[in-house]
Design an enzyme around this catalytic site. Structure first.
Site, PDB file in Angstrom:
ATOM      1  N   LYS A   4       7.936  46.501 -35.816  1.00 45.02           N
ATOM      2  CA  LYS A   4       7.129  45.383 -35.306  1.00 45.02           C
ATOM      3  C   LYS A   4       5.643  45.717 -35.369  1.00 45.02           C
ATOM      4  O   LYS A   4       5.278  46.893 -35.530  1.00 45.02           O
ATOM      5  CB  LYS A   4       7.563  45.080 -33.871  1.00 45.02           C
ATOM      6  N   TYR A  42     -26.882  51.789 -29.364  1.00 40.58           N
ATOM      7  CA  TYR A  42     -27.071  50.684 -28.415  1.00 40.58           C
ATOM      8  C   TYR A  42     -27.264  51.192 -26.991  1.00 40.58           C
ATOM      9  O   TYR A  42     -26.535  52.092 -26.553  1.00 40.58           O
ATOM     10  CB  TYR A  42     -25.847  49.765 -28.426  1.00 40.58           C
TER      11      TYR A  42
HETATM   12  C1  LIG Z   1       9.386  48.585 -29.437  1.00 36.99           C
HETATM   13  C2  LIG Z   1      10.825  48.703 -29.113  1.00 36.99           C
HETATM   14  C3  LIG Z   1      11.557  49.835 -29.498  1.00 36.99           C
HETATM   15  C4  LIG Z   1      10.899  51.086 -30.042  1.00 36.99           C
HETATM   16  O1  LIG Z   1      10.321  51.775 -28.954  1.00 36.99           O
HETATM   17  P1  LIG Z   1       9.457  53.113 -29.110  1.00 36.99           P
HETATM   18  O2  LIG Z   1       9.119  53.475 -27.728  1.00 36.99           O
HETATM   19  O3  LIG Z   1       8.266  52.756 -29.930  1.00 36.99           O
HETATM   20  O4  LIG Z   1      10.319  54.125 -29.804  1.00 36.99           O
HETATM   21  C5  LIG Z   1      12.928  49.812 -29.294  1.00 36.99           C
HETATM   22  N1  LIG Z   1      13.536  48.754 -28.727  1.00 36.99           N
HETATM   23  C6  LIG Z   1      12.857  47.662 -28.309  1.00 36.99           C
HETATM   24  C7  LIG Z   1      13.584  46.535 -27.678  1.00 36.99           C
HETATM   25  C8  LIG Z   1      11.485  47.602 -28.482  1.00 36.99           C
HETATM   26  O5  LIG Z   1      10.803  46.528 -28.047  1.00 36.99           O
END
Ligand SMILES: *Cc1c(COP(=O)(O)O)cnc(C)c1O
Length: 358
Positions: free
Chosen positions: A48, A257
């Site tokens: 994602k 700045y």
């Molecule tokens: C983002 C997510 C993961 C991965 O989690 P990490 O902590 O990045 O390993 C797994 N399951 C769900 C439902 C997530 O939202």
């Protein structure tokens, strides 16, 4: 499926102002390491947010080649963006769905993760098909309540993965065992092909947490959420920026700045082409460090949108057009800045050139 490398972006170019150099070998090694730690469970990948900011297409191509068969995104558009790289039914969309999402889900060959009775109804009304199911075991974020698994709308689903998500896997917390127990109980009567609970940190909690499939994200990309992963996870992303100017400034010269830094003595500075618009946060004022030939060049004054100014007094011979490395070790930068490793990755800006090696 598209050929590997159709959007490869591997050439390092002298026109890059700031770049992320990304190691495919480290990405794959991290996935294999997490797969090893997952024992007999399969190991998927959370990709994602554009592969946590590194580039979902490049990540998916490499992990698919390495043997990964399950990919998790948050949104249907993210599924569409990688759909040509994997066979149908390889992608799960974690944020669930509204009716308007169904065409994109179908086009991507993706499964919605059903998070509520309403979503189950929408999926049935849209013709249904294989889906996943999220059960909320104690995070109050997404998922049906454990007592809802018996609802007729849920019982009628054709479920590949029934999952839950750990709220405190990166902490030594009693909540982990509570969620594990709740997950076992809630899924006992659910008809699903596979069960899945663990994210990156959850994998290290032991084999009780592995079930049929683990879902690491952060640690694929070099993140170290728990000490147990510190020595086995490799960095994937390295950040560098070009020197736009070198200047010798007199004692008393104000830098950047707000004139928050005033040179206490004559010094040499370098202006680098990296700023908060690239995800290099203003919080790194006072703590950020660039390096040239290994030597430290601390950030001076404020971080600008497109630039930082660093102390190059010890960088003998540094010149315009050179590239400086930027300290961005995820665990260490989190420790220094208080910004989570997840934000450090996903905040990396679109303007950075992303260059995959290996
Ligand atoms: C983002 C997510 C993961 C991965 O989690 P990490 O902590 O990045 O390993 C797994 N399951 C769900 C439902 C997530 O939202």
């Amino acid at each position: 499926m598209a050929e590997r490398g159709d959007d490869a972006n591997t050439e390092v170019s002298p026109t890059d102002q700031a770049r992320l150099t990304l190691s495919g070998a480290a990405l794959v090694a991290n996935w294999r390491m997490l797969a090893g730690l997952s024992g007999s469970a399969q190991t998927g990948a959370a990709v994602k947010a554009d592969g946590y900011g590194l580039g979902a297409r490049e990540v998916v191509q490499r992990l698919y080649d390495a043997g990964c068969r399950d990919f998790f995104v948050a949104q249907p558009a993210e599924a569409l963006a990688i759909a040509d790289l994997v066979p149908p039914n390889s992608i799960a969309v974690l944020n669930g769905l509204v009716a308007a999402d169904v065409p994109d889900l179908r086009a991507a060959g993706a499964r919605p993760v059903i998070n509520s009775i309403t979503q189950a109804q929408i999926w049935h009304a849209a013709g249904g098909g294989l889906c996943d199911l999220m059960i909320d075991t104690g995070m109050a974020r997404l998922g049906i309540a454990p007592e809802e698994v018996a609802a007729p709308e849920v019982a009628a689903l054709d479920i590949d993965i029934v999952m839950s998500h750990l709220a405190s896997a990166d902490e030594d917390s009693a909540q982990n065992a509570c969620q594990l127990m709740a997950f076992r109980e809630a899924t006992a009567a659910v008809k699903a092909r596979r069960r899945s609970l663990a994210n990156s940190a959850g994998i290290t909690l032991g084999k009780d947490y592995h079930f049929d499939l683990t879902r690491p994200g952060l640690s694929l990309y070099g993140g170290v959420p728990v000490a147990a992963l510190a020595d086995v996870i490799q960095p994937v992303a390295a950040l560098s920026a070009r020197v736009a100017q070198v200047r010798d400034i007199a004692s008393g010269t104000a830098v950047g700045y707000g004139a928050t830094f005033v040179a206490p003595q004559a010094m040499r500075t370098a202006t680098l082409t990296l700023g908060y618009a690239d995800g290099y946060r203003r919080a790194f004022a006072g703590t950020g460090v660039a390096r040239w030939r290994g030597g430290a060049m601390p950030v001076l004054g404020r971080v600008s949108m497109d630039l930082i100014i660093v102390d190059a007094s010890a960088a003998d011979g540094i010149a315009e057009g050179d590239y400086a490395d930027i300290d961005y070790d995820l665990a260490e930068t989190e420790r220094i800045s208080g910004i989570s490793q997840y934000e450090l990755l996903t905040g990396l800006g679109h303007r950075l050139s992303r260059r995959w090696v290996g």
